[in-house]
Design a protein around this motif. Structure first.
Motif, short mmCIF file in Angstrom:
data_model
loop_
_atom_site.label_atom_id
_atom_site.label_comp_id
_atom_site.label_asym_id
_atom_site.label_seq_id
_atom_site.Cartn_x
_atom_site.Cartn_y
_atom_site.Cartn_z
N ASP A 157 0.78 -1.38 -0.09
CA ASP A 157 -0.10 -0.19 -0.12
C ASP A 157 0.98 1.15 -0.08
O ASP A 157 1.77 1.46 0.94
CB ASP A 157 -0.97 -0.12 1.18
CG ASP A 157 -1.80 1.16 1.38
OD1 ASP A 157 -2.00 2.03 0.39
OD2 ASP A 157 -2.54 1.32 2.58
N PRO A 158 0.77 2.29 -1.04
CA PRO A 158 1.51 3.41 -1.09
C PRO A 158 1.13 4.45 -0.30
O PRO A 158 1.73 5.36 0.11
CB PRO A 158 1.57 3.71 -2.63
CG PRO A 158 0.09 3.11 -3.01
CD PRO A 158 -0.20 2.30 -2.30
N SER A 159 -0.28 4.42 0.42
CA SER A 159 -0.85 5.56 1.14
C SER A 159 -0.05 5.94 2.31
O SER A 159 0.13 7.07 2.46
CB SER A 159 -1.97 4.99 1.57
OG SER A 159 -2.72 4.65 0.48
N PRO A 160 0.64 5.21 3.24
CA PRO A 160 1.35 5.63 4.23
C PRO A 160 2.46 6.54 3.62
O PRO A 160 3.01 7.57 4.43
CB PRO A 160 2.08 4.72 4.96
CG PRO A 160 1.17 3.38 4.57
CD PRO A 160 0.77 3.48 3.18
N VAL A 161 3.24 6.17 2.51
CA VAL A 161 4.37 6.93 2.11
C VAL A 161 3.70 8.43 1.38
O VAL A 161 4.42 9.22 1.54
CB VAL A 161 5.17 6.15 0.90
CG1 VAL A 161 6.67 6.87 0.66
CG2 VAL A 161 5.55 4.95 1.55
N THR A 162 2.54 8.28 0.78
CA THR A 162 2.07 9.46 0.02
C THR A 162 1.69 10.56 1.39
O THR A 162 2.04 11.52 1.07
CB THR A 162 0.84 9.13 -0.33
OG1 THR A 162 0.97 8.28 -1.60
CG2 THR A 162 0.27 10.31 -1.05
N ALA A 163 1.19 10.00 2.38
CA ALA A 163 0.69 10.89 3.78
C ALA A 163 1.96 11.56 4.18
O ALA A 163 1.97 12.55 4.43
CB ALA A 163 0.29 9.84 4.54
N TYR A 164 3.14 10.69 4.16
CA TYR A 164 4.48 11.34 4.65
C TYR A 164 4.99 12.38 3.87
O TYR A 164 5.40 13.42 4.19
CB TYR A 164 5.38 10.23 4.91
CG TYR A 164 6.73 10.53 5.57
CD1 TYR A 164 6.65 11.05 6.87
CD2 TYR A 164 7.86 10.40 4.88
CE1 TYR A 164 7.86 11.55 7.44
CE2 TYR A 164 9.20 10.92 5.53
CZ TYR A 164 8.99 11.22 6.84
OH TYR A 164 10.44 11.74 7.58
N GLY A 165 4.88 12.05 2.63
CA GLY A 165 5.08 13.21 1.59
C GLY A 165 4.36 14.45 1.70
O GLY A 165 4.93 15.58 1.64
N THR A 166 3.19 14.14 1.90
CA THR A 166 2.23 15.25 2.03
C THR A 166 2.56 15.99 3.22
O THR A 166 2.50 17.25 3.31
CB THR A 166 0.66 15.01 1.97
OG1 THR A 166 0.50 14.08 0.73
CG2 THR A 166 -0.44 15.75 2.13
N TYR A 167 2.95 15.32 4.34
CA TYR A 167 3.05 16.01 5.65
C TYR A 167 4.53 16.80 5.51
O TYR A 167 4.61 17.98 5.83
CB TYR A 167 3.17 14.80 6.54
CG TYR A 167 3.85 15.14 7.92
CD1 TYR A 167 3.32 15.72 8.95
CD2 TYR A 167 5.22 14.47 8.56
CE1 TYR A 167 3.80 16.08 10.02
CE2 TYR A 167 5.74 14.69 9.55
CZ TYR A 167 5.06 15.52 10.49
OH TYR A 167 5.57 15.78 11.48
N TYR A 199 -3.89 7.93 7.62
CA TYR A 199 -2.18 8.23 8.01
C TYR A 199 -1.51 9.69 8.13
O TYR A 199 -0.84 9.78 9.08
CB TYR A 199 -1.45 7.58 7.01
CG TYR A 199 -1.50 6.32 6.87
CD1 TYR A 199 -1.19 5.17 7.79
CD2 TYR A 199 -2.20 5.54 5.75
CE1 TYR A 199 -1.44 3.77 7.69
CE2 TYR A 199 -2.04 4.29 5.54
CZ TYR A 199 -2.05 3.60 6.56
OH TYR A 199 -2.08 1.94 6.59
N LEU A 200 -2.10 10.85 7.40
CA LEU A 200 -1.87 12.14 7.67
C LEU A 200 -2.47 12.53 9.08
O LEU A 200 -1.41 13.16 9.75
CB LEU A 200 -2.42 12.95 6.47
CG LEU A 200 -1.83 14.20 6.69
CD1 LEU A 200 -0.58 14.65 6.49
CD2 LEU A 200 -2.69 15.17 5.63
N VAL A 201 -3.54 12.19 9.27
CA VAL A 201 -4.05 12.71 10.76
C VAL A 201 -3.11 12.06 11.83
O VAL A 201 -2.85 12.56 12.95
CB VAL A 201 -5.69 12.34 10.88
CG1 VAL A 201 -5.77 12.33 12.25
CG2 VAL A 201 -6.32 13.15 10.18
N GLU A 202 -2.52 10.76 11.72
CA GLU A 202 -1.78 10.33 12.49
C GLU A 202 -0.64 11.09 12.88
O GLU A 202 0.01 11.27 13.90
CB GLU A 202 -1.33 8.84 12.27
CG GLU A 202 -0.68 8.00 13.06
CD GLU A 202 -0.30 6.45 12.59
OE1 GLU A 202 -0.86 5.98 11.70
OE2 GLU A 202 0.78 6.02 13.41
#
Ligand code: NAD
Length: 366
Positions: A157-167, A199-202
């Protein structure tokens, strides 16, 4: 993943006019009577490397709408890969149909054969309406597929990495707007708490930000709210909140004529694609309003960085390290925009095009 179809479909233009408008290299129409497969693969640009981009399955209202979507999305992938320093071109594919009803093993494997026939010019991955299971079927026919499950040696799942980049992009924008990249105590609204938004909220909660969330799904809202102490707000109310940062993580086109007059934030930084309804209008309008906009295709590139890492031998740590660079790239874009007197989305496009041009020259000799 949900996106608003904010771009008007150009039905009055011929197929070749549409293809040449943004200089696509190749568009492949795939059809299989037996399985009912109807797909379009768009290869926008392969100067930097093979065109990578997911396969979206959607019940398009018309074939014209599907073509418009694949052209627009594949072009976006070119600039996303280029600005992220990846040796990848831009591509995307759409399958016309109902993802819940029309798929079967044969259907996806037939699609995989079409991808195979492109001999590596296009590498596919997951997108709206397709799953890692579908990627497994495609993999049975071609090696030109990424985003496989971790159990198959893929990047998952790429979503945690996407969230990290967004952050990272959000923190850089905060530094620009508030003089510090600390998000502690900052009021941040997150629109959509699905894969990336969750993931971003986390990450935001770990920094003790004051978080406001909205979503269509009440169960999901309750879960995220209870876990991270985020305050739930209405779907339309989010545009009127008195917050420091607005983070669109659901839909495209939410920065538009209606919302611009309502938004009170100083920063917009989220994962959704195509956040500006019309970049020529709303890019400059944000500058005028004094809102610092972190370009979407730059800060949501963590997912493609993660998938790229799978192609060169997956290493989660290096994918995160490369994604962390989004912080510096975002600051560079703010600087370039200021220097050139342009809005940040235009500056990001400029930087991406410059890399394609200069590396293209490197590749022009044997
Ligand atoms: P997702 O479908 O898991 O989450 C989206 C959430 O938004 C859902 O919970 C949905 O209910 C909610 N939503 C839909 N319409 C809404 C509305 N009007 N108001 C509030 N909430 C609404 O998708 P995702 O994977 O989290 O992706 C989010 C966005 O980021 C999408 O625009 C996607 O294209 C983009 N993106 C995702 C990735 C990735 O790695 N997943 C990578 C790049 C870009």
């Amino acid at each position: 993943m949900v996106e608003l179809k904010e771009v008007e479909v150009k039905r009055d233009k011929s197929v070749f006019d549409q293809i040449s408008e943004h200089n696509h290299e190749k568009v492949v129409f795939c059809h299989d009577k037996e399985t009912g497969l109807k797909a379009i693969i768009g290869i926008h640009n392969t100067v930097l490397g093979p065109a990578l981009g997911g396969t979206r399955m959607w019940s398009y209202a018309s074939e014209a709408e599907a073509l418009d979507d694949v052209l627009r999305l594949s072009r976006g992938m070119t600039y996303k890969a280029a600005i992220s320093g990846l040796n990848l071109g831009g591509g995307k594919a759409v399958i016309i149909g109902d993802a819940k009803k029309d798929k079967s093993e044969a259907f996806m494997r037939r699609y995989g054969r079409f991808v195979k026939n492109l001999n590596g010019a296009y590498i596919t991955a997951e997108d709206v309406g397709t799953t890692t299971k579908d990627m497994e079927y495609i993999r049975m026919e071609t090696e030109h597929v990424a985003g496989l499950p971790e159990s198959m040696g893929g990047s998952g799942d790429p979503s945690p990495v996407t969230a990290y980049g967004t952050y990272m992009g959000m923190k850089a924008a905060a530094k620009k707007a508030f003089g510090s990249d600390s998000l502690e105590g900052k009021k941040i609204s997150v629109q959509g708490v699905g894969h990336v938004g969750g993931y971003l909220v986390e990450l935001l909660a770990k920094e003790n930000a004051q978080i406001f969330i909205t979503d269509i799904y009440e169960d999901r809202l309750r879960e995220v709210s209870e876990k991270y102490g985020a305050k739930v707000v209405g779907m339309d109310e989010i545009y009127d909140l008195d917050v420091d940062i607005y983070s669109p993580c659901a839909l495209g086109g939410t920065v538009n004529n209606d919302t611009l007059s309502r938004l009170k934030c100083q920063v917009i930084a989220g994962s959704a694609n195509n956040q500006l309804r019309d970049e020529l209008v709303h890019g400059p309008a944000l500058v005028e309003k004094g809102i610092f906009y972190a370009p979407d295709f730059l800060i949501n590139a963590g997912g493609v960085i993660n998938v790229y890492s799978e192609l060169i031998g997956y290493n989660r740590e290096s994918a995160y390290a490369q994604t962390e660079r989004i912080y510096g790239y975002t600051l560079d874009i703010f600087e370039l925009a200021e220097k050139e007197g342009i809005h940040t989305q235009a500056a990001a496009m400029q930087m991406a095009k410059k890399r394609i041009e200069s590396i293209g020259k490197v590749h022009s000799t044997y």
